[in-house]
Scaffold this motif. Structure first.
Motif, PDB file in Angstrom:
ATOM      1  N   VAL A   1     -12.631  36.150 118.449  1.00 28.42           N
ATOM      2  CA  VAL A   1     -13.312  35.068 117.734  1.00 28.42           C
ATOM      3  C   VAL A   1     -14.802  35.354 117.803  1.00 28.42           C
ATOM      4  CG1 VAL A   1     -13.488  33.552 119.770  1.00 28.42           C
ATOM      5  CG2 VAL A   1     -13.607  32.572 117.462  1.00 28.42           C
ATOM      6  N   THR A   2     -15.526  35.007 116.739  1.00 28.03           N
ATOM      7  CA  THR A   2     -16.949  35.328 116.675  1.00 28.03           C
ATOM      8  C   THR A   2     -17.788  34.075 116.867  1.00 28.03           C
ATOM      9  OG1 THR A   2     -16.374  37.020 115.066  1.00 28.03           O
ATOM     10  CG2 THR A   2     -18.715  36.529 115.343  1.00 28.03           C
ATOM     11  N   HIS A   3     -18.702  34.165 117.812  1.00 26.60           N
ATOM     12  CA  HIS A   3     -19.647  33.069 118.082  1.00 26.60           C
ATOM     13  C   HIS A   3     -21.008  33.440 117.517  1.00 26.60           C
ATOM     14  CE1 HIS A   3     -22.218  30.209 120.085  1.00 26.60           C
ATOM     15  NE2 HIS A   3     -22.772  31.129 120.846  1.00 26.60           N
ATOM     16  N   LEU A   4     -21.637  32.491 116.828  1.00 27.38           N
ATOM     17  CA  LEU A   4     -22.999  32.696 116.333  1.00 27.38           C
ATOM     18  C   LEU A   4     -23.954  32.175 117.398  1.00 27.38           C
ATOM     19  CD1 LEU A   4     -24.710  33.648 113.911  1.00 27.38           C
ATOM     20  CD2 LEU A   4     -24.620  31.293 113.043  1.00 27.38           C
ATOM     21  N   HIS A   5     -24.477  33.115 118.181  1.00 28.56           N
ATOM     22  CA  HIS A   5     -25.282  32.778 119.359  1.00 28.56           C
ATOM     23  C   HIS A   5     -26.667  32.306 118.924  1.00 28.56           C
ATOM     24  CE1 HIS A   5     -26.763  33.892 123.598  1.00 28.56           C
ATOM     25  NE2 HIS A   5     -27.803  33.407 122.951  1.00 28.56           N
ATOM     26  N   GLY A   6     -26.986  31.050 119.269  1.00 24.00           N
ATOM     27  CA  GLY A   6     -28.281  30.489 118.872  1.00 24.00           C
ATOM     28  C   GLY A   6     -28.203  29.696 117.591  1.00 24.00           C
ATOM     29  N   GLY A   7     -27.006  29.603 117.025  1.00 24.03           N
ATOM     30  CA  GLY A   7     -26.834  28.918 115.753  1.00 24.03           C
ATOM     31  C   GLY A   7     -26.700  27.406 115.920  1.00 24.03           C
ATOM     32  N   GLU A   8     -27.421  26.665 115.069  1.00 25.29           N
ATOM     33  CA  GLU A   8     -27.217  25.221 114.981  1.00 25.29           C
ATOM     34  C   GLU A   8     -26.088  25.006 113.974  1.00 25.29           C
ATOM     35  OE1 GLU A   8     -30.753  23.043 113.874  1.00 25.29           O
ATOM     36  OE2 GLU A   8     -31.810  23.577 115.704  1.00 25.29           O
TER      37      GLU A   8
ATOM     38  N   ALA B   1     -35.151  32.087 113.000  1.00 29.18           N
ATOM     39  CA  ALA B   1     -34.851  32.504 114.365  1.00 29.18           C
ATOM     40  C   ALA B   1     -34.049  33.800 114.363  1.00 29.18           C
ATOM     41  CB  ALA B   1     -34.061  31.419 115.095  1.00 29.18           C
ATOM     42  N   PRO B   2     -34.291  34.642 115.367  1.00 28.63           N
ATOM     43  CA  PRO B   2     -33.506  35.870 115.495  1.00 28.63           C
ATOM     44  C   PRO B   2     -32.258  35.618 116.339  1.00 28.63           C
ATOM     45  CG  PRO B   2     -35.326  35.939 117.058  1.00 28.63           C
ATOM     46  CD  PRO B   2     -35.368  34.591 116.381  1.00 28.63           C
ATOM     47  N   ILE B   3     -31.209  35.139 115.713  1.00 30.81           N
ATOM     48  CA  ILE B   3     -30.001  34.853 116.479  1.00 30.81           C
ATOM     49  C   ILE B   3     -29.023  36.019 116.300  1.00 30.81           C
ATOM     50  CG2 ILE B   3     -30.461  32.388 116.374  1.00 30.81           C
ATOM     51  CD1 ILE B   3     -28.307  32.065 114.290  1.00 30.81           C
ATOM     52  N   TRP B   4     -27.861  35.916 116.879  1.00 33.27           N
ATOM     53  CA  TRP B   4     -26.932  37.052 116.811  1.00 33.27           C
ATOM     54  C   TRP B   4     -25.506  36.552 116.921  1.00 33.27           C
ATOM     55  CZ3 TRP B   4     -24.914  39.841 121.529  1.00 33.27           C
ATOM     56  CH2 TRP B   4     -25.203  39.170 122.726  1.00 33.27           C
ATOM     57  N   PHE B   5     -24.570  37.453 116.752  1.00 32.70           N
ATOM     58  CA  PHE B   5     -23.173  37.053 116.867  1.00 32.70           C
ATOM     59  C   PHE B   5     -22.433  38.075 117.724  1.00 32.70           C
ATOM     60  CE2 PHE B   5     -21.667  40.213 113.822  1.00 32.70           C
ATOM     61  CZ  PHE B   5     -22.730  40.358 112.940  1.00 32.70           C
TER      62      PHE B   5
ATOM     63  N   ASP C   1     -35.960  33.519 121.562  1.00 30.83           N
ATOM     64  CA  ASP C   1     -34.611  33.314 121.047  1.00 30.83           C
ATOM     65  C   ASP C   1     -34.600  32.455 119.776  1.00 30.83           C
ATOM     66  OD1 ASP C   1     -33.944  34.487 123.456  1.00 30.83           O
ATOM     67  OD2 ASP C   1     -33.331  32.603 124.408  1.00 30.83           O
ATOM     68  N   GLY C   2     -35.446  31.406 119.780  1.00 31.24           N
ATOM     69  CA  GLY C   2     -35.354  30.389 118.727  1.00 31.24           C
ATOM     70  C   GLY C   2     -36.425  30.481 117.671  1.00 31.24           C
ATOM     71  N   GLY C   3     -37.211  31.560 117.636  1.00 33.33           N
ATOM     72  CA  GLY C   3     -38.185  31.712 116.566  1.00 33.33           C
ATOM     73  C   GLY C   3     -39.542  32.165 117.073  1.00 33.33           C
ATOM     74  N   TYR C   4     -40.540  32.037 116.182  1.00 35.54           N
ATOM     75  CA  TYR C   4     -41.880  32.526 116.509  1.00 35.54           C
ATOM     76  C   TYR C   4     -42.536  31.675 117.590  1.00 35.54           C
ATOM     77  CZ  TYR C   4     -41.424  35.236 112.227  1.00 35.54           C
ATOM     78  OH  TYR C   4     -40.979  36.097 111.267  1.00 35.54           O
ATOM     79  N   LEU C   5     -43.298  32.342 118.446  1.00 33.16           N
ATOM     80  CA  LEU C   5     -44.245  31.652 119.316  1.00 33.16           C
ATOM     81  C   LEU C   5     -45.412  31.169 118.460  1.00 33.16           C
ATOM     82  CD1 LEU C   5     -44.154  34.301 122.160  1.00 33.16           C
ATOM     83  CD2 LEU C   5     -43.579  31.877 122.495  1.00 33.16           C
TER      84      LEU C   5
ATOM     85  N   LEU D   1     -25.298  25.332 120.478  1.00 34.62           N
ATOM     86  CA  LEU D   1     -25.826  24.336 119.536  1.00 34.62           C
ATOM     87  C   LEU D   1     -27.337  24.171 119.580  1.00 34.62           C
ATOM     88  CD1 LEU D   1     -25.524  22.077 117.387  1.00 34.62           C
ATOM     89  CD2 LEU D   1     -25.137  20.461 119.261  1.00 34.62           C
ATOM     90  N   VAL D   2     -27.915  24.104 120.788  1.00 32.02           N
ATOM     91  CA  VAL D   2     -29.329  23.744 120.887  1.00 32.02           C
ATOM     92  C   VAL D   2     -30.234  24.925 121.208  1.00 32.02           C
ATOM     93  CG1 VAL D   2     -29.085  21.330 121.521  1.00 32.02           C
ATOM     94  CG2 VAL D   2     -28.876  23.090 123.281  1.00 32.02           C
ATOM     95  N   GLN D   3     -31.475  24.809 120.739  1.00 29.61           N
ATOM     96  CA  GLN D   3     -32.580  25.573 121.306  1.00 29.61           C
ATOM     97  C   GLN D   3     -33.324  24.586 122.194  1.00 29.61           C
ATOM     98  OE1 GLN D   3     -33.297  28.854 120.805  1.00 29.61           O
ATOM     99  NE2 GLN D   3     -31.696  29.233 119.272  1.00 29.61           N
ATOM    100  N   PHE D   4     -33.674  25.013 123.394  1.00 25.44           N
ATOM    101  CA  PHE D   4     -34.342  24.115 124.337  1.00 25.44           C
ATOM    102  C   PHE D   4     -35.658  24.728 124.781  1.00 25.44           C
ATOM    103  CE2 PHE D   4     -31.095  26.694 126.559  1.00 25.44           C
ATOM    104  CZ  PHE D   4     -31.891  27.394 127.446  1.00 25.44           C
ATOM    105  N   GLN D   5     -36.377  24.039 125.658  1.00 21.87           N
ATOM    106  CA  GLN D   5     -37.632  24.593 126.174  1.00 21.87           C
ATOM    107  C   GLN D   5     -37.636  24.561 127.695  1.00 21.87           C
ATOM    108  OE1 GLN D   5     -40.967  22.675 124.210  1.00 21.87           O
ATOM    109  NE2 GLN D   5     -40.418  23.549 122.224  1.00 21.87           N
ATOM    110  N   LEU D   6     -38.187  25.626 128.272  1.00 19.75           N
ATOM    111  CA  LEU D   6     -38.349  25.712 129.725  1.00 19.75           C
ATOM    112  C   LEU D   6     -39.498  24.800 130.136  1.00 19.75           C
ATOM    113  CD1 LEU D   6     -37.865  27.057 132.508  1.00 19.75           C
ATOM    114  CD2 LEU D   6     -39.363  28.916 131.756  1.00 19.75           C
TER     115      LEU D   6
END
Ligand SMILES: [Cu+2]
Length: 714
Positions: free
Chosen positions: A177-184, A231-235, A365-369, A563-568
């Motif tokens: 099964v394929t997961h879209l890592h970082g995908g909303e 965002a540069p996400i991956w699968f 992970d979730g886009g540009y700084l 599901l989420v992008q979060f912040q440290l």
């Protein structure tokens, strides 16, 4: 005859010292022993150039990707053998230069429909020995044949399990099964561990979904909404209990979301993906995966290793490649696609030994700084000296090779210990090297974006955490705080043929809970497809939560939330021994009980916060450190160091919503709610395959409800 699951439980009891050490026989447990390992030091380096990965510009037409077994020249071309691998091939392709890929470029606002076809066949026909000879059916795994393939004759049972407990490798149709890592994405499109389906179309996990409503097929059609910020996400494959092996075999690619409404800075240099993975090979050039004794005398999971640490580094599916570069700027998307290995990277001139040029990180992970961050090996000691990446993380980086004479050779070095950060140092001539850059004469002037100018990369990102103070950002309110633990369950010492081994890890856990969980009054039972799972992280859509993750293990773990992008927010040390004593004493009976869940009631056990653990606050040591500048962006995977509390701010809503958006006004443009939901887990795939994963299911927003039409509301 007891079931594997029951035995696992008994193994956990054993870890508490209540049972005697098991009998282990070396000779027959070496299932991977049909292969002879090839020393990484014997493989020539920098022979072949970096493979280009196939590129697909997603439009409005559906895409089909077929998980296929084929041969690729993974080892240098001077090596006489091609390697059997798995990859996502396009229709009509029967082979490809690299097992990795493709790189899909999707536009925000235009959904991408992908038909993921499982054409991997049956284990009996597979030449990928690293997969076929390393599956471990004692684990909590997909188990398509419901244990039928597990009926092995006594004569071939590994000796390290009691009579009646069988641990043959899996034989049957291969699940994937394929997961879209970082995908909303909505939960049915998440491609989580229970959504697998077999190559023969006969078996599926209880969370299986396909857009066409097919009940059981050898494909799943997902229509990704592409509603998130660029965002540069991956699968990659995410099959329950098999992810470490299926990604190792090759199942991974990139998925870049661009945003025409918020374009990237003008003239960014063209992007070159650099997917870094450690590997091992046998003398026939085939992938090798160490499984079982003598690597780990594991009385519970005979073929599982706690961390796969390879002796060879591949980039874009090629062992130790080189890349010719002109003396100008390049943009590299670094992706750590390894099972467990972390990297601390910098460039060094092979001839002069001078370190540099610097790496300018422009995205996470979730886009540009907001602005480029300089990572300079010549900087004072600190977090911005080297690019640190654990599995699952991405770093968008610009490197300027200007001023380097043609003929200059630069090494991309790695000095990260494995396991990270306190394990074994990499070998200078093998795993300390990732790839080589060779400077060639320029073909023209460089007019690309220059990170040294500090030109902003984007309109300032929404800040949930203030990177200057390490606290919540202005205007942000947290509805909930969770305090959760990372735990490693250590087994008893064992003796194999007269050789004593210390107890090794049996399983790794988040909040001391296994993935399915156990019935407890403070866990919520959710049944999907006849399978009941016990949830403890049930956030409301729109809520902002602070997760304080207390790492009680000896290693760093890259924790990933779906599901989420979060912040440290920050990281802070704590007194491990003192906290551990109080933690253990809080369990019923006063001793640590592996897999029990948190010692106290999840909701009420700690009056300050959720999670069911004794409060960490009295044990904190030193200041809470705000994130380094290159981690102060949107992240879906974050390094959590041993002996530290890592605090992240998680808003269960899209990243682009203003920071002061009320929780009752924060919605996804699709329905994230209910049902089977998502997972959060360690991205060391050897850990996530062995219980270091928990389910999350999003509950309806506290405010106004909305009516979504699943599949068509984006
Ligand atoms: Cu881990």
């Amino acid at each position: 005859m007891i079931t594997r699951r029951q035995f696992l439980k008994s193994g956990l009891v054993m870890s508490a010292g209540l049972m005697v050490s098991p009998r282990i026989g070396v000779s027959r447990v070496l299932a991977a022993g049909t292969q002879t390992p090839l020393a990484g030091s014997s493989i020539p380096q920098f022979v072949d150039s970096l493979p280009n990965l196939d590129l697909i510009h997603a439009g409005t037409s559906p895409i089909e990707l077929r998980m296929t077994e084929f041969q690729a020249q993974v080892l240098p071309s001077v090596f006489p053998h091609k390697t059997w691998v798995w990859g996502y091939l396009q229709p009509g392709q029967t082979t490809r230069a690299s097992y990795l890929g493709p790189v899909i470029v999707a536009e925000r606002g235009t959904p991408t429909e992908i038909k993921w076809v499982n054409a991997l066949g049956n284990t009996a026909d597979s030449e990928v020995l690293a997969w076929v000879d390393s599956t471990d059916q004692t684990m909590h795994w997909a188990d398509p044949l419901n244990g039928e393939a597990n009926d092995c004759a006594e004569s071939v049972e590994p000796d390290n399990l009691p009579t009646g407990v069988c641990a043959q490798h899996y034989a049957g149709p291969i699940p994937a099964v394929t997961h879209l890592h970082g995908g909303e994405v909505p939960p049915v499109l998440d491609g989580g561990p229970d959504a697998w389906f077999t190559s023969d179309g006969a078996y599926k996990g209880h969370a299986f979904y396909s857009l066409d409503g097919a009940a059981a097929t050898n494909y799943a059609i997902y229509r990704y909404p592409n509603v998130q910020e660029a965002a540069p996400i991956w699968f990659h494959d995410h099959t329950l209990g098999l992810t470490r092996l299926s990604v190792y075999a090759g199942l991974a690619g990139a998925y870049l979301i661009t945003d025409p409404g918020h374009p990237a800075p003008a003239n960014l240099p063209p992007l070159v993906p650099l997917v870094i993975q450690d590997r091992m090979f046998d003398t026939e050039g085939q992938l090798y995966f160490p499984a079982g004794v003598p690597f780990v005398p594991n009385p519970v999971h005979p073929f599982w290793v706690p961390e796969f640490i390879g002796d060879t580094i591949a980039v874009n599916g090629k062992v130790w490649p080189f890349l010719e570069v002109e003396p100008k700027r390049y943009r590299f998307l670094f992706l750590n696609g390894s099972n467990a290995r972390g990297y601390e990277m910098f460039l060094v001139n092979r001839d002069t030994k001078a370190q540099g040029p610097a790496l300018w990180q422009i995205g996470t992970d979730g886009g540009y700084l907001d602005a480029p961050v300089k990572i300079d090996p010549n900087a004072p000691k600190g977090p911005l000296q080297r690019l640190v990446m654990l599995p699952g993380e991405r770093a968008d980086v610009i490197v300027d090779f200007a001023g380097l004479a043609p003929g200059t050779r630069l090494l991309l070095r790695n000095i990260a210990k494995a396991p990270y950060p306190n394990g074994e140092a990499p070998r200078g001539n093998t795993t300390g090297r990732i790839m080589e850059f060779r400077v060639v004469p320029p073909t023209g002037p460089d007019t690309s974006y220059d990170p040294t100018t500090g030109t902003p990369l984007r309109a300032p990102m929404v800040r949930l955490a203030d990177p200057a103070t390490g606290t919540l950002a202005a205007g942000v309110t947290a509805q909930k705080i969770r305090q959760l633990t990372l735990n490693e369950v250590i087994g008893p010492p064992t003796t194999v043929d007269g050789v004593s081994y210390p107890g090794g890890p049996l399983e790794i856990l988040v909040n001391n809970s296994e993935l399915p969980g156990t019935p407890r009054p403070d866990f919520t039972a959710i049944t999907v497809g006849g399978i009941t799972t016990y949830y403890s992280e049930l956030p409301h859509e729109g809520d902002t939560e602070i997760w304080e993750v207390v790492n009680l293990t000896a290693d760093a773990h890259p924790i990933h939330l779906h599901l989420v992008q979060f912040q440290l927010m920050n990281r802070q040390g704590f007194h491990v021994n003192k906290y551990n004593a109080v933690y253990a004493a809080a369990f019923p009976g006063g001793t640590y009980a592996p897999g029990f869940g948190p010692p106290l009631d999840y909701e009420t056990g700690n009056p300050q916060v959720l999670g069911g653990n004794p409060d960490i606050t009295p044990f904190l040591q030193g200041p809470a450190k705000p994130p380094p500048a290159n981690e102060a962006g949107w992240k879906d995977t974050i390094v959590m160091f041993p002996g530290q509390v890592t605090r992240i701010v998680v808003r269960w809503a899209p990243t682009g919503l203003a920071a002061d958006t009320g929780a009752i006004d924060a919605f996804y443009p699709f329905d994230p709610n209910g049902g089977h939901g998502y997972v959060w887990h360690c991205h060391i795939s050897d850990h996530e395959d062995n219980e270091m994963m928990r389910p999350t299911s999003v509950k309806a927003n506290h405010g106004a409800t909305r009516t979504y039409v699943q599949g068509t509301d984006y």
